[in-house]
Design a protein around this motif. Structure first.
Motif, PDB file in Angstrom:
ATOM      1  N   ASP A  29      69.711  47.706  -8.321  1.00  0.00           N
ATOM      2  CA  ASP A  29      69.145  46.461  -7.807  1.00  0.00           C
ATOM      3  C   ASP A  29      67.632  46.525  -7.619  1.00  0.00           C
ATOM      4  O   ASP A  29      67.016  45.557  -7.202  1.00  0.00           O
ATOM      5  CB  ASP A  29      69.805  46.075  -6.474  1.00  0.00           C
ATOM      6  N   ASP A  30      67.011  47.663  -7.919  1.00  0.00           N
ATOM      7  CA  ASP A  30      65.565  47.830  -7.770  1.00  0.00           C
ATOM      8  C   ASP A  30      64.972  48.172  -9.131  1.00  0.00           C
ATOM      9  O   ASP A  30      65.040  49.313  -9.589  1.00  0.00           O
ATOM     10  CB  ASP A  30      65.263  48.937  -6.755  1.00  0.00           C
ATOM     11  N   GLN A  31      64.389  47.166  -9.777  1.00  0.00           N
ATOM     12  CA  GLN A  31      63.891  47.363 -11.138  1.00  0.00           C
ATOM     13  C   GLN A  31      62.735  48.360 -11.178  1.00  0.00           C
ATOM     14  O   GLN A  31      62.526  49.022 -12.194  1.00  0.00           O
ATOM     15  CB  GLN A  31      63.451  46.021 -11.727  1.00  0.00           C
ATOM     16  N   THR A  32      61.992  48.475 -10.082  1.00  0.00           N
ATOM     17  CA  THR A  32      60.871  49.417 -10.072  1.00  0.00           C
ATOM     18  C   THR A  32      61.353  50.867 -10.150  1.00  0.00           C
ATOM     19  O   THR A  32      60.610  51.746 -10.588  1.00  0.00           O
ATOM     20  CB  THR A  32      60.021  49.236  -8.812  1.00  0.00           C
ATOM     21  N   HIS A  34      63.767  51.860 -12.050  1.00  0.00           N
ATOM     22  CA  HIS A  34      64.297  52.141 -13.384  1.00  0.00           C
ATOM     23  C   HIS A  34      63.322  52.979 -14.209  1.00  0.00           C
ATOM     24  O   HIS A  34      63.683  53.482 -15.271  1.00  0.00           O
ATOM     25  CB  HIS A  34      64.612  50.844 -14.124  1.00  0.00           C
ATOM     26  N   LYS A  35      62.091  53.103 -13.734  1.00  0.00           N
ATOM     27  CA  LYS A  35      61.077  53.935 -14.389  1.00  0.00           C
ATOM     28  C   LYS A  35      60.707  55.075 -13.445  1.00  0.00           C
ATOM     29  O   LYS A  35      60.234  54.843 -12.343  1.00  0.00           O
ATOM     30  CB  LYS A  35      59.842  53.102 -14.741  1.00  0.00           C
ATOM     31  N   ARG A  80      62.804  56.193 -18.487  1.00  0.00           N
ATOM     32  CA  ARG A  80      63.301  54.866 -18.128  1.00  0.00           C
ATOM     33  C   ARG A  80      64.815  54.815 -18.316  1.00  0.00           C
ATOM     34  O   ARG A  80      65.331  55.267 -19.335  1.00  0.00           O
ATOM     35  CB  ARG A  80      62.643  53.777 -18.983  1.00  0.00           C
ATOM     36  N   ARG A  82      67.938  52.756 -19.250  1.00  0.00           N
ATOM     37  CA  ARG A  82      68.130  51.571 -20.099  1.00  0.00           C
ATOM     38  C   ARG A  82      69.471  50.884 -19.886  1.00  0.00           C
ATOM     39  O   ARG A  82      69.681  49.774 -20.390  1.00  0.00           O
ATOM     40  CB  ARG A  82      68.022  51.966 -21.574  1.00  0.00           C
TER      41      ARG A  82
END
Length: 217
Positions: A29-32, A34-35, A80, A82
């Protein structure tokens, strides 16, 4: 006679590898998150080349999965996630960083980093039972690592840059904005080069569009 100091020959797998962090946690739920960034340090007096392997290469993109580290320097390796589908929640994957000397093929050292996907940072996973820990450790120990060569080429697209026509058109617009406005009396520029306010507005608008195009290339 002075004896030349020779670097002792290193045994395969004996060189300590310094990587931080040693665990990667991704939150769906936290796109930040994902990297993530792995930092590989080289405290030695000689250069190292490295390779990143993974047990699940289709789930991750590794930017620069191979490269080199200069002596007493460090490099950042961007990873990242995916595929953040719920079916991957709680699954442990592993990355292996292998290092070797520039002139050798054998891996002088290796370090493994675990990676897991969780649904949310606010939801702490339940404490694993001892038998679950033992099973997970055995599964990770038996994991097979794969290279990220295909993902390496996809993760760094070549930037072609703006075309010559775009640059020339931008220069024309800038020159148009620098010319005197129609009606100015004190100007040494010939009258036919004086532009109206509307023409300058058009030149400014086109220049703005060209700037956006150049920044995106």
């Amino acid at each position: 006679m002075q004896q030349q100091h020779r670097q002792p020959e290193l045994v395969e797998g004996s060189l300590p590898v310094f990587v931080f962090p040693t665990e990667l946690i991704f939150y769906a739920d936290d796109q930040t998150s994902h990297k993530q960034v792995l930092t590989l340090y080289n405290p030695y007096e000689f250069a190292l080349k490295f390779k990143v392997l993974c047990t699940a290469p289709n789930k991750y993109t590794v930017v620069d999965s191979t490269g080199a580290v200069r002596p007493q320097c460090c490099v950042d390796i961007v990873i990242r996630h995916r595929d953040v589908r719920p079916c991957h929640y709680g699954v442990y994957d592993k990355f292996r960083l292998q290092v070797s000397e520039q002139s050798q093929r054998k891996a002088l050292g290796r370090k493994e980093v675990t990676a897991t996907l969780r649904p949310s940072a606010s939801q702490e996973p339940p404490s694993p039972r001892p038998q679950d820990d033992e099973r997970r450790i055995k599964e990770l120990a038996d994991s097979e690592f794969f290279e990220q060569t295909v993902l390496h080429t996809e993760s760094r697209p070549a930037a072609g840059g703006p075309s010559l026509l775009t640059v020339l058109l931008g220069l024309v617009c800038m020159v148009a904005l620098m010319l005197p406005t129609l009606g100015e009396q004190e100007s040494t520029v010939p009258l036919y080069l004086h532009l109206s306010v509307n023409k300058k507005l058009v030149a400014a608008y086109v220049l703005g569009l060209l700037t956006m195009v150049i920044l995106r290339t």
